[in-house]
Design a protein around this motif. Structure first.
Motif, PDB file in Angstrom:
ATOM      1  N   ILE A 114      56.752  58.422  20.043  1.00  0.00           N
ATOM      2  CA  ILE A 114      57.099  57.154  19.250  1.00  0.00           C
ATOM      3  C   ILE A 114      57.937  57.763  17.958  1.00  0.00           C
ATOM      4  O   ILE A 114      59.122  57.046  17.780  1.00  0.00           O
ATOM      5  N   VAL A 115      57.400  58.436  17.229  1.00  0.00           N
ATOM      6  CA  VAL A 115      58.185  58.786  16.049  1.00  0.00           C
ATOM      7  C   VAL A 115      59.436  59.499  16.175  1.00  0.00           C
ATOM      8  O   VAL A 115      60.521  59.095  15.655  1.00  0.00           O
ATOM      9  N   ALA A 145      50.021  66.598  13.610  1.00  0.00           N
ATOM     10  CA  ALA A 145      51.191  66.661  14.756  1.00  0.00           C
ATOM     11  C   ALA A 145      52.591  66.330  14.329  1.00  0.00           C
ATOM     12  O   ALA A 145      53.505  66.881  14.979  1.00  0.00           O
ATOM     13  N   ILE A 146      52.784  65.550  13.489  1.00  0.00           N
ATOM     14  CA  ILE A 146      54.269  64.880  13.313  1.00  0.00           C
ATOM     15  C   ILE A 146      54.865  66.314  12.562  1.00  0.00           C
ATOM     16  O   ILE A 146      56.067  66.651  12.812  1.00  0.00           O
ATOM     17  N   ARG A 147      54.245  66.907  11.574  1.00  0.00           N
ATOM     18  CA  ARG A 147      54.547  68.231  10.789  1.00  0.00           C
ATOM     19  C   ARG A 147      55.199  69.176  11.896  1.00  0.00           C
ATOM     20  O   ARG A 147      56.115  69.888  11.571  1.00  0.00           O
ATOM     21  N   GLY A 170      58.208  69.516  13.090  1.00  0.00           N
ATOM     22  CA  GLY A 170      59.241  69.716  12.065  1.00  0.00           C
ATOM     23  C   GLY A 170      59.989  68.375  11.320  1.00  0.00           C
ATOM     24  O   GLY A 170      60.824  68.278  10.983  1.00  0.00           O
ATOM     25  N   ILE A 171      58.986  67.405  11.489  1.00  0.00           N
ATOM     26  CA  ILE A 171      59.367  65.749  10.892  1.00  0.00           C
ATOM     27  C   ILE A 171      58.885  65.799   9.605  1.00  0.00           C
ATOM     28  O   ILE A 171      57.762  66.254   9.235  1.00  0.00           O
ATOM     29  N   ASP A 172      59.728  65.506   8.641  1.00  0.00           N
ATOM     30  CA  ASP A 172      59.582  65.215   7.231  1.00  0.00           C
ATOM     31  C   ASP A 172      58.761  64.095   7.065  1.00  0.00           C
ATOM     32  O   ASP A 172      59.133  63.113   7.282  1.00  0.00           O
ATOM     33  N   LEU A 173      57.453  64.121   6.732  1.00  0.00           N
ATOM     34  CA  LEU A 173      56.743  62.805   6.252  1.00  0.00           C
ATOM     35  C   LEU A 173      56.959  62.505   5.157  1.00  0.00           C
ATOM     36  O   LEU A 173      56.353  61.233   4.893  1.00  0.00           O
TER      37      LEU A 173
END
Length: 163
Positions: A24-25, A54-56, A59-62
């Motif tokens: 989703i993200v 899991a988002i990190r 490679g997604i910047d929180l």
């Protein structure tokens, strides 16, 4: 996610639900997201931490900031369950995701129904209990969704204050 076993399953890295939430993200790279997660409890897995990890890993910047209506806002926003009615500060979030849902145990819900009837010996059918349970859960989901984009429903884009 209502029981400890399910929380443990959610936080495992091979969990399909966790992967779906990350998807989703990934599918909304320029949209602010509001997550409702369980409050961390001592000795239990931390749902928010598992989701952030899991988002990190993708490679997604929180910490990413987005510009929405001329204002810098965080892409990722987190509230814990129970805060569905707490704030209207998340109207910029175009995506609202519930990681599980708090709900009352059926015995407590049945007790509340019977006390409202003012007859603790009244007949309570499984259908009536299921209907009230669905209504309670639906109300929590609706309130949570209202923390996001549903708080902006005038064509002018101005937030409409409730109550």
């Amino acid at each position: 996610i209502g029981e400890r076993v399910e929380v443990e399953e959610f936080t495992s890295h091979d969990n399909g639900l966790l992967k779906a939430l990350v998807e989703i993200v990934e599918n909304h790279p320029e949209d602010p997201v509001l997550f409702f997660t369980f409050k961390p409890r001592p000795g239990q897995p931390n749902c928010r931490q598992a989701l952030e990890d899991a988002i990190r890993e993708k490679g997604i910047d929180l910490e990413k900031q987005l510009t929405v209506k001329g204002k810098e806002v965080p892409r990722f926003n987190f509230l814990t369950h129970g805060n569905e009615t707490a704030s209207n500060d998340y109207g910029h979030c175009k995506v609202v995701v519930f990681v599980g849902l708090l709900h009352l145990p059926k015995t407590i819900l049945a007790g509340k129904i019977l006390s409202q009837k003012r007859d603790l010996l009244a007949n309570l059918t499984p259908e009536e209990l299921a209907g009230v349970e669905a209504t309670e859960q639906g109300a929590a989901l609706f309130q949570g969704a209202c923390r996001g984009p549903m708080t902006w429903y005038r064509k002018s884009g101005h937030r409409v204050k409730s109550g």
